[in-house]
Scaffold this motif. Structure first.
Motif, PDB file in Angstrom:
ATOM      1  N   GLY A  88     -35.578  42.171  19.140  1.00 22.78           N
ATOM      2  CA  GLY A  88     -37.049  42.370  18.810  1.00 22.78           C
ATOM      3  C   GLY A  88     -37.773  43.216  19.604  1.00 22.78           C
ATOM      4  N   ASP A  89     -37.009  44.295  20.267  1.00 29.65           N
ATOM      5  CA  ASP A  89     -37.840  45.039  21.586  1.00 29.65           C
ATOM      6  C   ASP A  89     -38.099  46.575  20.886  1.00 29.65           C
ATOM      7  OD1 ASP A  89     -38.506  46.372  23.616  1.00 29.65           O
ATOM      8  OD2 ASP A  89     -36.518  45.867  24.848  1.00 29.65           O
ATOM      9  N   PHE A  90     -39.362  46.583  20.766  1.00 26.84           N
ATOM     10  CA  PHE A  90     -39.603  48.191  20.296  1.00 26.84           C
ATOM     11  C   PHE A  90     -39.029  49.190  21.126  1.00 26.84           C
ATOM     12  CE2 PHE A  90     -42.918  45.798  18.225  1.00 26.84           C
ATOM     13  CZ  PHE A  90     -43.081  46.600  17.181  1.00 26.84           C
ATOM     14  N   GLN A  91     -39.041  49.059  22.419  1.00 25.23           N
ATOM     15  CA  GLN A  91     -38.483  49.991  23.385  1.00 25.23           C
ATOM     16  C   GLN A  91     -37.233  50.498  23.174  1.00 25.23           C
ATOM     17  OE1 GLN A  91     -41.774  50.638  24.500  1.00 25.23           O
ATOM     18  NE2 GLN A  91     -40.594  51.301  26.205  1.00 25.23           N
ATOM     19  N   GLU A  92     -36.165  49.577  22.722  1.00 26.59           N
ATOM     20  CA  GLU A  92     -34.783  49.952  22.147  1.00 26.59           C
ATOM     21  C   GLU A  92     -34.690  51.081  21.332  1.00 26.59           C
ATOM     22  OE1 GLU A  92     -31.699  47.047  21.719  1.00 26.59           O
ATOM     23  OE2 GLU A  92     -32.986  45.770  22.913  1.00 26.59           O
ATOM     24  N   ALA A  93     -35.835  51.293  20.487  1.00 27.29           N
ATOM     25  CA  ALA A  93     -35.527  52.453  19.680  1.00 27.29           C
ATOM     26  C   ALA A  93     -35.687  53.648  20.329  1.00 27.29           C
ATOM     27  CB  ALA A  93     -36.834  52.606  18.588  1.00 27.29           C
TER      28      ALA A  93
END
Length: 171
Positions: A88-93
């Motif tokens: 659930g980490d936006f940064q991984e996108a």
């Protein structure tokens, strides 16, 4: 390379809802335009170390943003996972090193269509839902304004990224 500017022109007058829809679609189209005509490798080109920011990463990130605000929050789709993060980490996108245009754009375009459907089906911009991360209720009006802001900010990044890839600037 010449980039075709086929973005919808937002109206100068209209209802609040029409204006929000139009500006959101304008900014969505701007991100797509910034990626026009580039190869997967060019779309993955990063800005400058240590940043991993790339055009493809921005597309992936905006898919997550659309998914979160429209489907998870306003649409109340509980348990809906992130597209690119099991944590659930936006940064991984943003980590688009192994991604392709086809994969990223398919996910983003699907989320945009879900968002448009959810917005159209809402009776009013005053529809509210709970955003657990902030512990607050938000309205559809807020979500649409927030996404206009999010796209506008990231489209500024896309301007610089595109110029770094092939020198194309503008709009």
């Amino acid at each position: 390379m010449n980039v075709v500017d086929d973005r919808p022109e937002p109206p100068k007058r209209g209802s609040e809802r029409e204006m929000l829809r139009a500006y959101l679609d304008f900014h969505r189209a701007t991100l797509a335009m910034k990626c026009q005509g580039l190869s997967d490798e060019e779309l993955r080109q990063q800005s400058m170390p240590p940043s991993t920011l790339s055009l493809l990463g921005l597309v992936r990130h905006m898919a997550e943003v659309e998914r979160t605000w429209f489907r998870r929050v306003i649409g109340r789709e509980e348990g809906l996972p992130f597209v690119w993060s099991e944590k659930g980490d936006f940064q991984e996108a943003y980590e688009a090193g192994a991604s392709t245009r086809a994969e990223a754009f398919a996910a983003w375009e699907a989320e945009v269509e879900h968002a448009r459907r959810i917005e159209r089906e809402a009776e009013t911009l005053d529809v509210q839902a709970h955003f657990a991360r902030w512990g607050e209720d938000v309205s559809l009006r807020f979500v649409m304004l927030h996404l206009v802001h999010e796209y506008a900010r990231h489209n500024g990044h896309a301007d610089f990224l595109r110029e770094g890839v092939d020198g194309v600037v503008g709009a």
